[in-house]
Design a protein around this motif. Structure first.
Motif, PDB file in Angstrom:
ATOM      1  N   TYR A  42       0.707  -1.357   0.090  1.00  0.00           N
ATOM      2  CA  TYR A  42       0.013   0.149   0.038  1.00  0.00           C
ATOM      3  C   TYR A  42       1.000   1.279  -0.083  1.00  0.00           C
ATOM      4  O   TYR A  42       0.634   2.133  -0.724  1.00  0.00           O
ATOM      5  CB  TYR A  42      -0.977  -0.069   1.209  1.00  0.00           C
ATOM      6  CG  TYR A  42      -1.642   1.421   1.490  1.00  0.00           C
ATOM      7  CD1 TYR A  42      -2.642   1.978   0.641  1.00  0.00           C
ATOM      8  CD2 TYR A  42      -1.254   2.117   2.578  1.00  0.00           C
ATOM      9  CE1 TYR A  42      -3.084   3.035   0.981  1.00  0.00           C
ATOM     10  CE2 TYR A  42      -1.817   3.463   2.973  1.00  0.00           C
ATOM     11  CZ  TYR A  42      -2.672   3.767   2.005  1.00  0.00           C
ATOM     12  OH  TYR A  42      -3.306   5.108   2.228  1.00  0.00           O
ATOM     13  N   LEU A  43       1.932   1.446   0.966  1.00  0.00           N
ATOM     14  CA  LEU A  43       2.836   2.442   0.942  1.00  0.00           C
ATOM     15  C   LEU A  43       3.541   2.649  -0.234  1.00  0.00           C
ATOM     16  O   LEU A  43       4.011   3.817  -0.631  1.00  0.00           O
ATOM     17  CB  LEU A  43       3.503   2.380   2.194  1.00  0.00           C
ATOM     18  CG  LEU A  43       3.190   2.296   3.521  1.00  0.00           C
ATOM     19  CD1 LEU A  43       4.382   2.084   4.622  1.00  0.00           C
ATOM     20  CD2 LEU A  43       2.499   3.605   3.806  1.00  0.00           C
ATOM     21  N   ALA A  44       3.887   1.651  -1.186  1.00  0.00           N
ATOM     22  CA  ALA A  44       4.633   1.688  -2.368  1.00  0.00           C
ATOM     23  C   ALA A  44       3.630   2.825  -3.263  1.00  0.00           C
ATOM     24  O   ALA A  44       4.157   3.419  -4.398  1.00  0.00           O
ATOM     25  CB  ALA A  44       4.758   0.379  -3.225  1.00  0.00           C
TER      26      ALA A  44
ATOM     27  N   MET B 187       9.430   6.989   2.628  1.00  0.00           N
ATOM     28  CA  MET B 187       9.148   5.629   2.963  1.00  0.00           C
ATOM     29  C   MET B 187       8.206   5.345   1.940  1.00  0.00           C
ATOM     30  O   MET B 187       8.411   3.904   1.511  1.00  0.00           O
ATOM     31  CB  MET B 187       8.435   5.396   4.349  1.00  0.00           C
ATOM     32  CG  MET B 187       8.310   4.031   4.665  1.00  0.00           C
ATOM     33  SD  MET B 187       9.850   3.119   4.999  1.00  0.00           S
ATOM     34  CE  MET B 187      10.739   4.201   6.229  1.00  0.00           C
ATOM     35  N   GLY B 188       7.344   6.024   1.197  1.00  0.00           N
ATOM     36  CA  GLY B 188       6.482   5.504   0.134  1.00  0.00           C
ATOM     37  C   GLY B 188       7.617   4.827  -1.028  1.00  0.00           C
ATOM     38  O   GLY B 188       7.287   3.928  -1.646  1.00  0.00           O
TER      39      GLY B 188
ATOM     40  N   ALA C 213       8.388   1.166  -2.625  1.00  0.00           N
ATOM     41  CA  ALA C 213       8.318   0.821  -3.996  1.00  0.00           C
ATOM     42  C   ALA C 213       9.611   0.217  -4.554  1.00  0.00           C
ATOM     43  O   ALA C 213       9.364  -0.890  -5.136  1.00  0.00           O
ATOM     44  CB  ALA C 213       7.965   1.996  -4.838  1.00  0.00           C
ATOM     45  N   LEU C 214      10.737   0.528  -4.068  1.00  0.00           N
ATOM     46  CA  LEU C 214      12.104   0.025  -4.342  1.00  0.00           C
ATOM     47  C   LEU C 214      12.028  -1.453  -3.676  1.00  0.00           C
ATOM     48  O   LEU C 214      12.499  -2.268  -4.421  1.00  0.00           O
ATOM     49  CB  LEU C 214      13.178   0.914  -3.696  1.00  0.00           C
ATOM     50  CG  LEU C 214      13.327   2.078  -4.321  1.00  0.00           C
ATOM     51  CD1 LEU C 214      14.375   2.943  -3.414  1.00  0.00           C
ATOM     52  CD2 LEU C 214      13.844   2.030  -5.767  1.00  0.00           C
ATOM     53  N   ALA C 215      11.584  -1.673  -2.503  1.00  0.00           N
ATOM     54  CA  ALA C 215      11.535  -3.126  -1.883  1.00  0.00           C
ATOM     55  C   ALA C 215      10.639  -3.921  -2.889  1.00  0.00           C
ATOM     56  O   ALA C 215      11.232  -5.046  -3.004  1.00  0.00           O
ATOM     57  CB  ALA C 215      10.953  -2.962  -0.581  1.00  0.00           C
TER      58      ALA C 215
END
Length: 311
Positions: A52-54, A278-279, A283-285
């Motif tokens: 969700y945060l991505a 952190m968003g 997305a990078l993760a």
């Protein structure tokens, strides 16, 4: 006894069996319960939150703000991200084959038998336990510093060098690759277990036919060891993409000179906990998950052409 009575008796006995099996199912759920709670609370839940945060703009201080695909679009123009991918791919491409080659050679040497084999096996496995620690990373930084052990060894060989190998953009990454190769213990033990499963009769028959040790290695050892090689390869690639401690400590958390040791995970850490984006870090993760998953799928697809099983 009539047929109807037999059917009733069968139904009663079947029902009794079902009642007897029910406590076993409850016992299984009871023992699986802690794992299921941990999987949901510590794995599935955080993964869902990260997904969700991505798609949000989140700085840890304010509520997440939905921005759709903006984080993923930003990746296309992020030069430091591209550099981190290049560094990580180089690390994996050279570090993984070198580590597996060293592990296999040492496993073959130990498999020939020697006095004190348990001691050597434990000694060679020790780097795998210590290699990812902060202490070893700090020690590695000192070894390849301008006044470190490596330059002292070169001095004894008549080579005058005062270069800080970790501060040189051309050599900084290779020092970390050497650290990765040094942690060969875990795949070595797995290779050794695989070598012990190869029947000695194969080598005896090959020796009788006049096959050289090199020919025996190429025609017997390698084909029968391909499932173990494949297993170690998949694990090594996954672990290499997640490497973080070595790059963070050796480079001081900056990514080294000219971002020469800017690993993907290190850049993800800088974006999430350094710049508080952190968003974007989420997305990078997820991009890393896709990359590792793609490599795993490719490995499983390619294994049909070179991995040989008993059947």
């Amino acid at each position: 006894m009539s047929l109807a009575e037999l059917q009733k008796l069968s139904t009663r006995s079947g029902g009794a069996r079902v009642k007897q099996e029910t406590p076993d199912n409850k016992a299984a759920l009871f023992f699986l319960g802690p794992w299921l709670v941990g999987a949901v609370a510590l794995t599935i839940g955080p993964m869902a939150a990260s997904l969700y945060l991505a798609f949000t703009d989140y700085n840890l201080l304010q509520d997440p703000r939905w921005i759709g695909l903006a984080n993923f679009e930003r990746m296309l123009e992020d030069d430091r991200l591209h550099k981190s991918i290049e560094v990580t791919f180089t690390y994996v491409a050279f570090g993984v084959p070198a580590q597996l080659a060293v592990a296999l050679l040492l496993a073959i040497a130990l498999d020939r038998g020697m006095r004190g084999l348990p001691f050597y096996r434990s000694a060679f496995y020790l780097p795998s336990l210590l290699g990812a620690s902060v202490a070893i990373a700090v020690l590695w930084r000192l070894i390849f510093g301008s006044e470190g052990l490596f330059n002292s060894i070169l001095g004894t060989l008549g080579i005058d060098s005062s270069t800080s190998w970790i501060a040189n953009p051309d050599t900084a990454l290779w020092t970390i690759v050497m650290l990765h190769v040094w942690t060969f213990g875990s795949p070595m033990v797995i290779f050794l277990a695989g070598l012990r499963q190869i029947p000695r009769e194969y080598y005896e028959a090959a020796s009788t036919d006049g096959a050289s040790p090199l020919r025996q290695f190429r025609s017997i050892t390698l084909p029968l060891l391909t499932p173990i090689i494949f297993f170690n390869l998949v694990l090594a690639i996954i672990n290499s993409f997640q490497a973080f401690t070595q790059a963070f400590v050796v480079s001081g958390g900056t990514g080294g000179p000219s971002d020469s040791t800017l690993f993907y995970t290190l850049y993800l850490y800088q974006e999430g906990f350094g710049a508080f984006r952190m968003g974007y870090a989420s997305a990078l993760a997820w991009l890393l998950v896709v990359i590792v998953g793609a490599f795993t799928v490719i490995n499983f697809w390619a294994s049909r052409f070179w991995v040989h099983y008993d059947d």
